[in-house]
Design a protein around this motif. Structure first.
Motif, PDB file in Angstrom:
ATOM      1  N   PHE A 242       0.846  -1.199   0.000  1.00  0.00           N
ATOM      2  CA  PHE A 242       0.000   0.000   0.000  1.00  0.00           C
ATOM      3  C   PHE A 242       0.881   1.249   0.000  1.00  0.00           C
ATOM      4  CE2 PHE A 242      -2.845   3.214   1.716  1.00  0.00           C
ATOM      5  CZ  PHE A 242      -4.098   2.861   1.235  1.00  0.00           C
ATOM      6  N   THR A 243       1.905   1.238   0.829  1.00  0.00           N
ATOM      7  CA  THR A 243       2.850   2.346   0.884  1.00  0.00           C
ATOM      8  C   THR A 243       3.546   2.547  -0.452  1.00  0.00           C
ATOM      9  OG1 THR A 243       3.244   2.007   3.256  1.00  0.00           O
ATOM     10  CG2 THR A 243       4.947   3.200   2.021  1.00  0.00           C
ATOM     11  N   ALA A 244       3.975   1.442  -1.058  1.00  0.00           N
ATOM     12  CA  ALA A 244       4.651   1.517  -2.357  1.00  0.00           C
ATOM     13  C   ALA A 244       3.732   2.110  -3.418  1.00  0.00           C
ATOM     14  CB  ALA A 244       5.125   0.128  -2.776  1.00  0.00           C
ATOM     15  N   GLY A 245       2.438   1.795  -3.334  1.00  0.00           N
ATOM     16  CA  GLY A 245       1.471   2.352  -4.284  1.00  0.00           C
ATOM     17  C   GLY A 245       1.380   3.860  -4.168  1.00  0.00           C
ATOM     18  N   ILE A 246       1.326   4.368  -2.936  1.00  0.00           N
ATOM     19  CA  ILE A 246       1.263   5.818  -2.744  1.00  0.00           C
ATOM     20  C   ILE A 246       2.544   6.479  -3.255  1.00  0.00           C
ATOM     21  CG2 ILE A 246       1.203   7.654  -1.015  1.00  0.00           C
ATOM     22  CD1 ILE A 246      -0.708   5.954   0.613  1.00  0.00           C
ATOM     23  N   LEU A 247       3.687   5.888  -2.946  1.00  0.00           N
ATOM     24  CA  LEU A 247       4.954   6.457  -3.408  1.00  0.00           C
ATOM     25  C   LEU A 247       5.040   6.433  -4.936  1.00  0.00           C
ATOM     26  CD1 LEU A 247       7.430   4.890  -0.806  1.00  0.00           C
ATOM     27  CD2 LEU A 247       6.502   7.219  -0.831  1.00  0.00           C
TER      28      LEU A 247
END
Length: 459
Positions: A288-293
């Motif tokens: 999820f974090t990687a998606g936002i980044l």
């Protein structure tokens, strides 16, 4: 057994009837039917409280062509459908011991030509994002930290940029002269059902923060819209002007709206927690974090949607501009806050600011994160050093990019990002880009006082 939200024979649901009973019990005279335009400005239609039943059963019609980004003049009829769960008495419109008062209901917007929810309603956009999360087996919780400034008014009642205090981070009176104002704001918010966790003076003079408890993402977006209204209304009672403008004073810290996000599974487990992980973060949380980044540049157009937003997003004023995450420091775009219990494991997106439309900002963040889960994106290692101290070569070594430096660059990135465009939907993305491009173009052709002071007599 009849569900509380099921209309018996086209009549009122149990929840709607409870609202009408409360209106009668508290002697409410007027109802403000509230919604937001695409930019995030709160709008309302005021009706006599006697129209409450009609509002619930038939809706209240209004001219959608007059609302920024809604519809054209030939498609103007829209209908407001109040959400009974959002009923709340407005404390600054009700005096103790006196009859009468006003209450608020947040509404969904209905397209009268189809009878379906209007695709240009920002609240509908967020509901669509939450539907997508639900299809993937998740419920989304969010907790924002909106900061704001309090300024004195001049003799004509117009806002100045004089703060009247010289407080700093966590300062107390006499430096923090607005502590009484914050107290009254908190009382007002609590009267409207908020659970306040903390309040304090922020880093900049005249800057403040009031934190309220996390909730599901839709309720939280409703709360942000309500929060801004309450803060402004109660500040005005003290002859002060409250602003959520990101950077009203040059060369000091601006206002952010750090947003904590977590996903919970259908059985109530925190999908972001993994006690066996070094950071207590699950693979789902990292994806999820990687998606936002991965979508950060396009997200900025929605989470930081004004020309002024990018006066805050510069190195040196504690605002995150570097596309990375960290479990320790606040120089990265996303931080993993410490959690006392597994249920509190979450990520904190530090780049949004309080000028954003909370419905659109949350929807865009959720879609970007879910895209990371669907694609199984790998999350880079956290950056534990202070990125503000990195030179360009070191940032390149770590693969750290930066957010757009202005609204124009952010809009360019948005127009190239299908995931974030899809999050907004066809109608909203078109109208949003159109409105914000016009704002940026207007800014580019303006000549500021800074330019006149710098160049007029020099050249």
């Amino acid at each position: 057994m009849t569900d509380a939200n099921t209309k018996p024979d086209g009549g009122l649901t149990a929840v709607e009837q409870d609202v009408i009973d409360e209106i009668d019990e508290k002697g409410i005279d007027f109802l403000r039917l509230q919604f937001t335009d695409i930019i995030g400005t709160v709008k309302n239609v005021s009706v006599p409280a006697s129209q409450a039943e009609k509002a619930f059963t038939e809706g209240i019609y209004f001219d959608g062509s007059s609302i920024n980004g809604f519809v054209r003049i030939q498609e103007s009829d829209m209908r407001l459908k109040p959400d009974p769960e959002t009923f709340s008495v407005l404390p600054w419109r009700t005096r103790p011991g006196e009859e009468g008062g006003a209450a608020r209901l947040i509404c969904d917007v209905i397209d009268t030509s189809t009878g379906e929810p209007f695709e240009g309603d920002p609240r509908r956009v967020l509901k669509n994002a939450l539907d997508r999360a639900e299809e993937m087996g998740y419920e989304v919780n969010a907790a924002p930290e909106p900061e704001f400034f309090l300024f004195e008014e001049d003799e004509d009642g117009r806002a100045t940029t004089d703060t009247g205090d010289h407080g700093g981070y966590f300062d107390l009176a006499p430096k923090d002269l607005a502590s009484d104002v914050r107290r009254d704001i908190i009382y007002g918010l609590e009267d409207m059902g908020f659970e306040i966790e903390a309040s304090h003076h922020e880093v900049a003079r005249g800057q403040h923060e009031i934190n309220f408890e996390y909730d599901d993402a839709l309720s939280t977006a409703d709360n942000v819209a309500t929060f801004r209204t309450v803060v402004r209304a109660i500040a005005a009672q003290h002859d002060l002007h409250a602003t959520f403008m990101p950077k009203p004073i040059p060369k000091i810290n601006g206002s952010g709206m750090h947003t904590h996000i977590s996903l919970f599974t259908e059985d109530g487990e925190n999908a972001f927690h993994d006690e066996d992980d070094e950071f207590d973060l699950s693979e789902t949380a990292k994806q999820f974090t990687a998606g936002i980044l991965d979508h950060a540049e396009a997200l900025a157009a929605v989470t930081n949607p004004t020309v002024n937003s990018y006066k805050r997003l510069v190195p040196g004023y504690e605002a995150p501009v570097y596309v990375a995450w960290s479990d320790r420091n606040r120089s990265a775009l996303i931080r993993k806050p410490a959690a006392r219990v597994p249920a509190a494991s979450r990520i904190e997106a530090r780049f949004p600011d309080p000028s954003c439309n909370p419905y659109l900002a949350f929807a865009a963040l959720i879609h970007a994160g879910l895209d990371g889960i669907e694609r199984g994106l790998d999350c880079d290692d956290p950056v534990r050093e202070n990125i503000y101290e990195f030179d360009e070569a070191k940032r390149e070594e770590y693969g750290i990019t930066t957010l757009p430096s202005n609204l124009g660059e952010a809009l360019d990135a948005l127009e190239e990002d299908e995931v974030v465009l899809d999050a907004l939907g066809g109608h909203v993305s078109e109208k949003f880009v159109e409105a914000k491009s016009a704002e940026y173009d207007d800014y580019r052709v303006d000549v500021s006082d800074w330019e006149l002071d710098r160049y007029l007599e020099t050249f």
